[in-house]
Scaffold this active site. Structure first.
Site, short mmCIF file in Angstrom:
data_model
loop_
_atom_site.label_atom_id
_atom_site.label_comp_id
_atom_site.label_asym_id
_atom_site.label_seq_id
_atom_site.Cartn_x
_atom_site.Cartn_y
_atom_site.Cartn_z
N HIS B 79 -20.61 -4.02 6.25
CA HIS B 79 -21.08 -3.85 4.80
C HIS B 79 -21.26 -2.59 4.78
O HIS B 79 -21.03 -1.56 3.74
CB HIS B 79 -22.36 -4.55 4.54
CG HIS B 79 -23.24 -4.31 3.68
ND1 HIS B 79 -23.06 -4.39 2.40
CD2 HIS B 79 -24.63 -3.45 3.50
CE1 HIS B 79 -23.94 -3.71 1.46
NE2 HIS B 79 -24.75 -3.26 2.31
N ASP B 108 -4.67 20.61 -13.48
CA ASP B 108 -4.80 19.55 -12.63
C ASP B 108 -5.51 19.88 -11.55
O ASP B 108 -5.99 21.02 -11.56
CB ASP B 108 -3.11 19.14 -12.09
CG ASP B 108 -2.98 17.68 -11.64
OD1 ASP B 108 -3.92 17.14 -10.83
OD2 ASP B 108 -2.28 16.95 -12.41
N TRP B 144 -22.91 0.61 11.90
CA TRP B 144 -21.98 1.65 11.19
C TRP B 144 -22.12 3.06 12.25
O TRP B 144 -21.25 3.76 12.10
CB TRP B 144 -22.17 1.80 10.05
CG TRP B 144 -23.44 2.72 9.64
CD1 TRP B 144 -24.80 2.46 9.73
CD2 TRP B 144 -23.21 4.20 9.26
NE1 TRP B 144 -25.43 3.50 9.24
CE2 TRP B 144 -24.64 4.69 9.00
CE3 TRP B 144 -22.13 5.03 8.95
CZ2 TRP B 144 -24.95 5.86 8.65
CZ3 TRP B 144 -22.25 6.47 8.45
CH2 TRP B 144 -23.67 6.86 8.45
N SER B 171 -8.68 11.24 4.82
CA SER B 171 -8.76 11.59 3.53
C SER B 171 -10.01 12.43 2.76
O SER B 171 -9.61 12.95 1.84
CB SER B 171 -8.85 9.74 3.32
OG SER B 171 -9.17 9.80 1.63
N SER B 172 -11.16 12.27 3.59
CA SER B 172 -12.17 12.72 2.82
C SER B 172 -12.06 14.26 2.99
O SER B 172 -12.37 15.13 1.99
CB SER B 172 -13.66 12.54 3.50
OG SER B 172 -13.72 11.17 3.22
N HIS B 255 -26.70 12.85 8.89
CA HIS B 255 -27.51 13.28 7.87
C HIS B 255 -26.87 14.05 6.62
O HIS B 255 -27.08 13.69 5.68
CB HIS B 255 -28.81 14.01 8.32
CG HIS B 255 -29.83 13.79 7.35
ND1 HIS B 255 -30.48 12.77 7.22
CD2 HIS B 255 -30.02 14.75 6.24
CE1 HIS B 255 -31.33 12.78 5.93
NE2 HIS B 255 -31.15 14.07 5.62
N GLU B 257 -23.95 13.46 5.90
CA GLU B 257 -23.50 12.57 4.90
C GLU B 257 -24.18 11.87 3.94
O GLU B 257 -23.75 11.46 2.81
CB GLU B 257 -22.85 11.29 5.85
CG GLU B 257 -22.53 10.05 5.38
CD GLU B 257 -21.06 10.39 4.74
OE1 GLU B 257 -20.53 11.30 5.12
OE2 GLU B 257 -20.56 9.27 4.07
N TYR B 259 -26.34 13.35 2.05
CA TYR B 259 -26.49 14.24 0.95
C TYR B 259 -24.90 14.30 0.29
O TYR B 259 -24.78 14.48 -0.91
CB TYR B 259 -26.82 15.64 1.53
CG TYR B 259 -28.20 15.56 1.47
CD1 TYR B 259 -29.08 15.34 0.63
CD2 TYR B 259 -28.72 15.29 2.86
CE1 TYR B 259 -30.62 15.33 0.83
CE2 TYR B 259 -30.21 14.99 3.21
CZ TYR B 259 -31.00 14.92 2.04
OH TYR B 259 -32.32 14.88 2.35
N SER B 270 -27.84 15.43 -13.81
CA SER B 270 -27.99 16.80 -14.79
C SER B 270 -27.20 16.88 -15.83
O SER B 270 -27.10 17.98 -16.77
CB SER B 270 -27.79 17.79 -13.82
OG SER B 270 -28.48 18.01 -12.47
N HIS B 304 -34.29 13.55 13.08
CA HIS B 304 -35.39 12.67 12.67
C HIS B 304 -35.00 11.23 12.74
O HIS B 304 -35.80 10.35 12.42
CB HIS B 304 -35.84 13.11 11.20
CG HIS B 304 -34.94 12.98 9.98
ND1 HIS B 304 -34.76 13.82 8.92
CD2 HIS B 304 -33.88 11.98 9.66
CE1 HIS B 304 -33.87 13.47 8.27
NE2 HIS B 304 -33.38 12.29 8.48
N HIS B 305 -33.61 11.14 12.78
CA HIS B 305 -33.02 9.59 12.93
C HIS B 305 -33.45 8.99 14.40
O HIS B 305 -33.16 8.03 14.70
CB HIS B 305 -31.74 9.49 12.63
CG HIS B 305 -31.31 9.86 11.29
ND1 HIS B 305 -31.27 9.02 10.40
CD2 HIS B 305 -30.95 10.85 10.59
CE1 HIS B 305 -30.86 9.38 8.96
NE2 HIS B 305 -30.80 10.81 9.35
N THR B 330 -35.70 19.03 -3.57
CA THR B 330 -35.83 18.05 -4.16
C THR B 330 -36.71 17.91 -5.54
O THR B 330 -36.36 17.26 -6.59
CB THR B 330 -35.70 16.72 -3.44
OG1 THR B 330 -34.86 16.95 -2.27
CG2 THR B 330 -35.42 15.60 -3.97
N LYS B 333 -35.78 19.80 -8.29
CA LYS B 333 -34.76 19.01 -9.24
C LYS B 333 -35.34 17.99 -10.33
O LYS B 333 -35.33 17.69 -11.34
CB LYS B 333 -33.76 18.38 -8.45
CG LYS B 333 -32.77 19.11 -7.66
CD LYS B 333 -31.58 18.39 -7.05
CE LYS B 333 -30.56 19.41 -7.13
NZ LYS B 333 -29.76 19.62 -8.28
N ARG B 452 -34.94 -4.92 11.62
CA ARG B 452 -33.87 -4.84 10.98
C ARG B 452 -32.66 -5.43 12.07
O ARG B 452 -32.88 -5.62 13.23
CB ARG B 452 -33.28 -3.43 10.63
CG ARG B 452 -33.28 -2.36 11.68
CD ARG B 452 -33.12 -1.06 10.99
NE ARG B 452 -31.71 -0.70 10.50
CZ ARG B 452 -31.07 0.33 10.31
NH1 ARG B 452 -31.56 1.46 10.78
NH2 ARG B 452 -29.86 0.59 9.93
#
Lengths: 43, 535
Positions: B79, B108, B144, B171-172, B255, B257, B259, B270, B304-305, B330, B333, B452
């Site tokens: 998932h 293009d 994951w 690809s990314s 991390h 990722e 963002y 925006s 922090h993870h 943040t 924003k 979890r």
């Protein structure tokens, strides 16, 4: 051919150069982290 | 640019386009490739969502109902991988493909063949990943995050997982290179960096993040591969390796990722809020600098993870404080979006509704993130459903609602037709209600101690799990309205002019709807830029 789709040689060069630069930077990050792990593992 | 010329030579004379399967398989057109990305993302969203429904079905009652623990863990792992790499990231790349050239007055993307390759890698990557359900040992079940040594116990699926991750990463990276090169080289004359729309800015910064961190993930999984097959011991303690080092490397990718998944949503919001407030964006430059600050900070918060893994007190303090610091840009924003609406002439069409829900609900995810940043509190929250609630608030009413806002905003431009606004509002309200029924109770479950990644749980957690599952089923069913709405729009939408929304500004709205197959074949004039580039 539509005029806007024509690229000047200078623009082509800039596109090619910056694409290569960013590809190299990506490759450097890939190699650097593996090298870092190897160096750390051999200490 | 050579690719652009080739494409133009073959197709542009009379603006005709290739037909049949060749149009899609060989496509070098940014709009067609954007459409393929979006369709692929939608398909993956429903496959990943299907896995989520099965997870919620299993968790509807305590005890094992439908799946053994191995299968349950495979479902959670797949998932996450499908939603992150298959749904969200391709959706952003699809939106980038469609909109960046239109918004910059470019004919293009700079590297159209690379663009084709970036897309066509993905179906192979996900066929490989999804086929792991049918190999001996089943699909990957180690999460994951792929932490060793657990992930090294994966069966025949292991090399398939690693290769799929490599393909997604490639690809990314190729997509990111294309975005950067396009933005830096293909802007129409007169569009300086600080006249670019916020969506383009946020994507530029996202692309830099992608180039910096996707290779790090690739490096980490390459080392996993060599540990598994070639006798290295990068992460194997028995051979002198360090499993914790994998976590550091992974989260150095992981991390930023987060963002990568959320920054383009900031860009969309925006765009949408000023349009439906009929006011220019408040503090455009501050928004650009805030985005860049968030991206910079995302590189120095990864641990922090991993607070409970163990680290020196100084490191704990550093990562706690640097994480909290992200609240500052943040907050800038959120303040600016709110200030944009202040005394505006607001209307509440579906894009605005999704953007407003984003604003409120993403902020809830941000606040629970601040709670998780507090080291002693994190020791309590770690690996509980509180974390699951936190990141789902960031990623569902945050990222997914951002994508929905973008699709609902630009769909009339893409199709040349206005969709059924009432159906769009039904989609919004059902999604907004059920997403809270789904995820808010998970805060309570986490605070009460439910771990979890478990298929079974103690009976005292039953009630809130049932509420959460009902929310999940409702949210899942509500999403079926989305493809129905798009189908109806394409088939029988009301034709619109250039500008779908009264308050919309931007070069894309200066083009006909739908835009011609080759748009901006001549750069926009100064007058068009002046009209379109108001923020």
């Amino acid at each position: 051919m539509a005029a806007g789709l024509e690229a000047s040689p200078e623009q082509r060069r800039r596109v090619r150069r910056s694409a290569l630069l960013w590809a190299l930077i990506a490759a450097a990050f890939y190699v650097a982290f593996i090298v870092m792990a190897v160096v750390r593992g051999t200490k | 640019m050579a690719e652009v010329l080739t494409n133009a030579e073959s197709h542009d004379e009379h603006d005709h386009k290739p037909h049949g399967w060749r149009r899609w398989v060989y496509s070098t057109n940014h709009k067609d490739i954007g459409t393929m990305y979006l369709v692929f993302a939608c398909l993956m969203f429903f496959i990943g969502g299907g896995a989520a429904m099965l997870i919620r079905l299993e968790l509807f009652s305590p005890g094992l109902q439908f799946f053994d623990p191995q299968m349950f863990n495979s479902l959670t792992t797949m998932h996450a991988l499908i939603m992150i790499f298959g749904a969200i990231m391709p959706a952003w790349t699809g939106l980038a493909n469609w909109m960046i050239p239109l918004q910059l007055g470019a004919p293009d993307m700079a590297l159209p063949r690379l663009n084709n390759l970036s897309f066509w890698i993905l179906p192979f990557a996900f066929t490989l990943l999804l086929s792991t359900f049918f190999v001996p040992g089943g699909a990957p079940a180690g999460g994951w995050t792929m932490y060793p040594p657990l992930i090294l116990q994966t069966g025949a699926a292991f090399p398939m997982l690693i290769f799929a991750v490599h393909l997604m990463g490639a690809s990314s990276i190729l997509g990111a290179i294309n975005v950067i090169v396009t933005i830096m080289n293909m802007r129409a004359p007169g569009i300086s960096l600080l006249r670019m729309p916020l969506f383009v800015w946020t994507w530029l910064i996202t692309a830099y993040l992608l180039i910096a961190v996707m290779p790090v993930l690739a490096g980490a999984v390459t080392m996993l591969l060599t540990d598994h097959f070639f006798g290295t011991t990068f992460f194997t303690a028995a051979g002198g390796g360090d499993p914790v080092m994998f976590q550091h490397i992974f989260w150095f990718f992981g991390h930023p990722e987060v963002y990568i998944l959320i920054l383009p949503a900031f860009g969309i919001v925006s765009e949408v809020i000023p349009t439906f407030s009929r006011k220019p964006l408040f503090g455009y430059e501050a928004m650009v600098y805030a985005t860049a600050s968030i991206a910079f900070l995302s590189f120095i918060v990864w641990a922090h993870h991993m607070f409970t893994v163990g680290m020196p007190l100084a490191a704990q303090l550093f990562f706690m404080l640097s994480t909290m610091l992200i609240a500052v840009p943040t907050g800038v924003k959120v303040f600016n979006w709110t200030a944009t609406m202040w005394k505006g002439s607001l209307s509440f069409e579906p894009p605005m509704l999704f953007a407003l829900a984003f604003l409120f609900l993403f902020t809830i995810g941000g606040f629970s993130g601040l709670m998780l940043a507090i080291v002693p509190a994190d020791y309590q929250y770690q690996d509980t459903y509180f974390v699951v609630a936190h990141f789902h608030y960031v990623l569902v009413p945050g990222t997914i609602f951002g994508i929905m806002a973008g699709v609902y905003y630009w769909l009339p431009k893409w199709t040349g037709k206005m969709y059924d606004l009432t159906l769009g509002k039904w989609h919004f309200w059902l999604s907004a209600i059920f997403v809270n029924v789904l995820f808010f109770p998970q805060h309570f479950l986490g605070l009460a101690g439910m771990p979890r990644r478990i298929p079974d749980y103690a009976v005292q957690f039953t009630d809130w799990n049932r509420v959460s599952s009902i929310g999940g089923f409702g949210f899942g069913l509500a999403q079926l309205l989305f493809p129905i709405l798009i189908w109806k729009c394409i088939r029988s939408g009301v034709p619109i002019g250039n500008r779908a929304w009264e308050g919309a500004h931007g070069l894309e709205w200066e083009l006909p709807s739908p835009p011609p197959f080759h748009s901006w074949t001549t750069p926009p004039s100064d007058a068009v830029i002046a009209r379109g580039a108001e923020h």
